[in-house]
Design an enzyme around this catalytic site. Structure first.
Site, PDB file in Angstrom:
ATOM      1  N   ASP A 164       0.882  -1.147   0.000  1.00 43.61           N
ATOM      2  CA  ASP A 164       0.000   0.000   0.000  1.00 43.61           C
ATOM      3  C   ASP A 164       0.935   1.216   0.000  1.00 43.61           C
ATOM      4  O   ASP A 164       2.124   1.090   0.315  1.00 43.61           O
ATOM      5  CB  ASP A 164      -0.849  -0.057   1.285  1.00 43.61           C
ATOM      6  N   LEU A 165       0.437   2.389  -0.361  1.00 44.64           N
ATOM      7  CA  LEU A 165       1.340   3.548  -0.430  1.00 44.64           C
ATOM      8  C   LEU A 165       1.222   4.424   0.820  1.00 44.64           C
ATOM      9  O   LEU A 165       2.130   4.462   1.658  1.00 44.64           O
ATOM     10  CB  LEU A 165       1.031   4.353  -1.702  1.00 44.64           C
ATOM     11  N   ASP A 166       0.078   5.103   0.941  1.00 49.25           N
ATOM     12  CA  ASP A 166      -0.098   6.028   2.063  1.00 49.25           C
ATOM     13  C   ASP A 166      -0.139   5.275   3.386  1.00 49.25           C
ATOM     14  O   ASP A 166      -0.983   4.408   3.581  1.00 49.25           O
ATOM     15  CB  ASP A 166      -1.393   6.820   1.849  1.00 49.25           C
ATOM     16  N   THR A 171       1.519  10.285   3.623  1.00 53.46           N
ATOM     17  CA  THR A 171       0.811  11.372   2.936  1.00 53.46           C
ATOM     18  C   THR A 171      -0.505  11.701   3.638  1.00 53.46           C
ATOM     19  O   THR A 171      -1.168  12.667   3.276  1.00 53.46           O
ATOM     20  CB  THR A 171       0.544  11.014   1.455  1.00 53.46           C
ATOM     21  N   LYS A 211      -8.473   6.952   5.988  1.00 50.40           N
ATOM     22  CA  LYS A 211      -7.263   6.228   5.579  1.00 50.40           C
ATOM     23  C   LYS A 211      -7.609   5.023   4.694  1.00 50.40           C
ATOM     24  O   LYS A 211      -8.418   4.188   5.079  1.00 50.40           O
ATOM     25  CB  LYS A 211      -6.456   5.789   6.801  1.00 50.40           C
ATOM     26  N   SER A 271      -2.334   0.656  -4.377  1.00 50.33           N
ATOM     27  CA  SER A 271      -2.811   1.848  -3.664  1.00 50.33           C
ATOM     28  C   SER A 271      -4.138   2.339  -4.232  1.00 50.33           C
ATOM     29  O   SER A 271      -4.400   2.201  -5.424  1.00 50.33           O
ATOM     30  CB  SER A 271      -1.766   2.957  -3.800  1.00 50.33           C
ATOM     31  N   ALA A 272      -4.950   2.949  -3.369  1.00 56.22           N
ATOM     32  CA  ALA A 272      -6.225   3.537  -3.805  1.00 56.22           C
ATOM     33  C   ALA A 272      -6.007   4.896  -4.454  1.00 56.22           C
ATOM     34  O   ALA A 272      -6.903   5.438  -5.095  1.00 56.22           O
ATOM     35  CB  ALA A 272      -7.147   3.697  -2.597  1.00 56.22           C
ATOM     36  N   LYS A 306     -10.879  -1.182  -1.868  1.00 56.48           N
ATOM     37  CA  LYS A 306     -10.628  -2.084  -0.751  1.00 56.48           C
ATOM     38  C   LYS A 306     -11.816  -1.949   0.202  1.00 56.48           C
ATOM     39  O   LYS A 306     -12.294  -0.830   0.359  1.00 56.48           O
ATOM     40  CB  LYS A 306      -9.332  -1.687  -0.025  1.00 56.48           C
ATOM     41  N   GLU A 364      -0.061  -3.386   4.666  1.00 58.21           N
ATOM     42  CA  GLU A 364      -1.183  -2.440   4.732  1.00 58.21           C
ATOM     43  C   GLU A 364      -1.291  -1.744   6.084  1.00 58.21           C
ATOM     44  O   GLU A 364      -1.045  -2.351   7.108  1.00 58.21           O
ATOM     45  CB  GLU A 364      -2.493  -3.204   4.506  1.00 58.21           C
ATOM     46  N   ASP A 365      -1.697  -0.477   6.047  1.00 61.98           N
ATOM     47  CA  ASP A 365      -1.910   0.271   7.301  1.00 61.98           C
ATOM     48  C   ASP A 365      -3.392   0.499   7.576  1.00 61.98           C
ATOM     49  O   ASP A 365      -3.740   1.078   8.604  1.00 61.98           O
ATOM     50  CB  ASP A 365      -1.205   1.637   7.250  1.00 61.98           C
TER      51      ASP A 365
HETATM   52  P1  B16 Z   1      -6.222  10.248  -3.984  1.00 60.70           P
HETATM   53  P2  B16 Z   1      -3.472   4.247  -0.020  1.00 60.70           P
HETATM   54  C1  B16 Z   1      -5.248   6.241  -0.130  1.00 60.70           C
HETATM   55  O1  B16 Z   1      -3.947   5.762  -0.334  1.00 60.70           O
HETATM   56  C2  B16 Z   1      -5.254   7.156   1.102  1.00 60.70           C
HETATM   57  O2  B16 Z   1      -4.959   6.414   2.268  1.00 60.70           O
HETATM   58  C3  B16 Z   1      -6.618   7.780   1.246  1.00 60.70           C
HETATM   59  O3  B16 Z   1      -6.622   8.658   2.345  1.00 60.70           O
HETATM   60  C4  B16 Z   1      -6.962   8.540  -0.052  1.00 60.70           C
HETATM   61  O4  B16 Z   1      -8.249   9.123   0.030  1.00 60.70           O
HETATM   62  C5  B16 Z   1      -6.904   7.571  -1.219  1.00 60.70           C
HETATM   63  O5  B16 Z   1      -5.607   6.992  -1.282  1.00 60.70           O
HETATM   64  C6  B16 Z   1      -7.193   8.248  -2.546  1.00 60.70           C
HETATM   65  O6  B16 Z   1      -6.161   9.169  -2.817  1.00 60.70           O
HETATM   66  O7  B16 Z   1      -7.169  11.316  -3.588  1.00 60.70           O
HETATM   67  O8  B16 Z   1      -4.791  10.722  -4.085  1.00 60.70           O
HETATM   68  O9  B16 Z   1      -6.649   9.528  -5.241  1.00 60.70           O
HETATM   69  O10 B16 Z   1      -3.417   4.120   1.466  1.00 60.70           O
HETATM   70  O11 B16 Z   1      -4.448   3.297  -0.683  1.00 60.70           O
HETATM   71  O12 B16 Z   1      -2.114   4.209  -0.670  1.00 60.70           O
HETATM   72 MG    MG Z   2      -2.757   3.192   3.354  1.00 63.47          MG
END
Ligand code: B16
Ligand code: MG
Length: 217
Positions: A9-11, A17, A45, A114-115, A145, A169-170
């Site tokens: 996962d990224l964030d 972030t 998150k 990542s989302a 997810k 994953e966090d």
């Molecule tokens: P964006 P992850 C997610 O990243 C974030 O945790 C979540 O807070 C955010 O809304 C989502 O990405 C979408 O991000 O607005 O940049 O498309 O944890 O899946 O890496």
């Molecule tokens: Mg995350």
């Protein structure tokens, strides 16, 4: 089972972030006339951008039309992107690069799951694009997810079976997504929140492939 790929996962796993997402959502809340707290931010998150907006509006007790929602999400994203374009390579979380190096040396594939639709830009800012054998982000998936789509696509892209992949994953929904896809999960953070993960770590500082293998045995 042998570990042939690690999906990240990224964030919250590779980079923090969440603090920038928080500042941008908070600013949007202020513009709409309500306060958005750090505690509220926990609910966002791992959640997609539009779903995050729905949660924010629910907290503020507001209803917007679809058009207004799209404009609000675009505005939030502009503010968020402003933050991430200022990010340097030092924003990568401690130990991540060294863990990636160990995976590379051992021939274990690395993929992103990542989302975020801004994932590519973030990886570029961190100068770590080249580590990844596959990058699956919010622009490649339809289902959020805990649906396993993002990780199944990642495993497929690097040519491994779900059972041979380990997800880091966090977010609770992310751990669930991994398990729903038949993968093993390492929860990065609070075990009480990241229920079901086969292993838990606080972060990657001092973490090794050996420790991963031992923890999953
Ligand atoms: P964006 P992850 C997610 O990243 C974030 O945790 C979540 O807070 C955010 O809304 C989502 O990405 C979408 O991000 O607005 O940049 O498309 O944890 O899946 O890496
Ligand atoms: Mg995350």
């Amino acid at each position: 089972m042998e570990i042939k790929a690690c999906l990240f996962d990224l964030d919250g796993v590779v980079v923090d972030t969440a603090k920038f997402h928080f500042l941008a959502w908070k600013r949007l809340g202020e513009e709409l006339g309500f306060d958005f707290t750090e505690e509220d931010n926990e609910r966002l998150k791992g959640v997609s951008r539009m779903r995050s907006l729905d949660i924010l509006l629910e907290i503020g007790g507001l209803t917007l039309t679809q058009e207004e929602k799209e404009a609000a999400a675009a505005k939030k994203n502009e503010w968020y992107v402003e933050f991430i374009t200022k990010m340097g390579t030092d924003e990568i979380l401690p130990g991540v690069k060294s863990f990636f190096d160990q995976l590379k040396a051992a021939g274990v594939k690395i993929a992103l799951g990542s989302a975020s639709k801004n994932a590519m830009m973030i990886l570029e800012r961190l100068e770590i694009v080249n580590y990844f054998d596959a990058i699956i982000d919010g622009t490649h998936v339809e289902k959020a997810k805990p649906d396993p789509e993002v990780f199944l696509k990642g495993a497929e892209a690097v040519g491994v079976q779900p059972g041979e992949a380990v997800v880091f994953e966090d977010a609770a929904a992310g751990v669930e997504a991994a398990l729903n896809g038949g993968m093993r999960a390492v929860g990065v953070g609070d075990p009480a929140v990241l229920k079901g993960a086969q292993m838990h770590i606080d972060g990657f500082e001092g973490f090794t492939l050996e420790k991963l293998r031992a923890g999953l045995e």
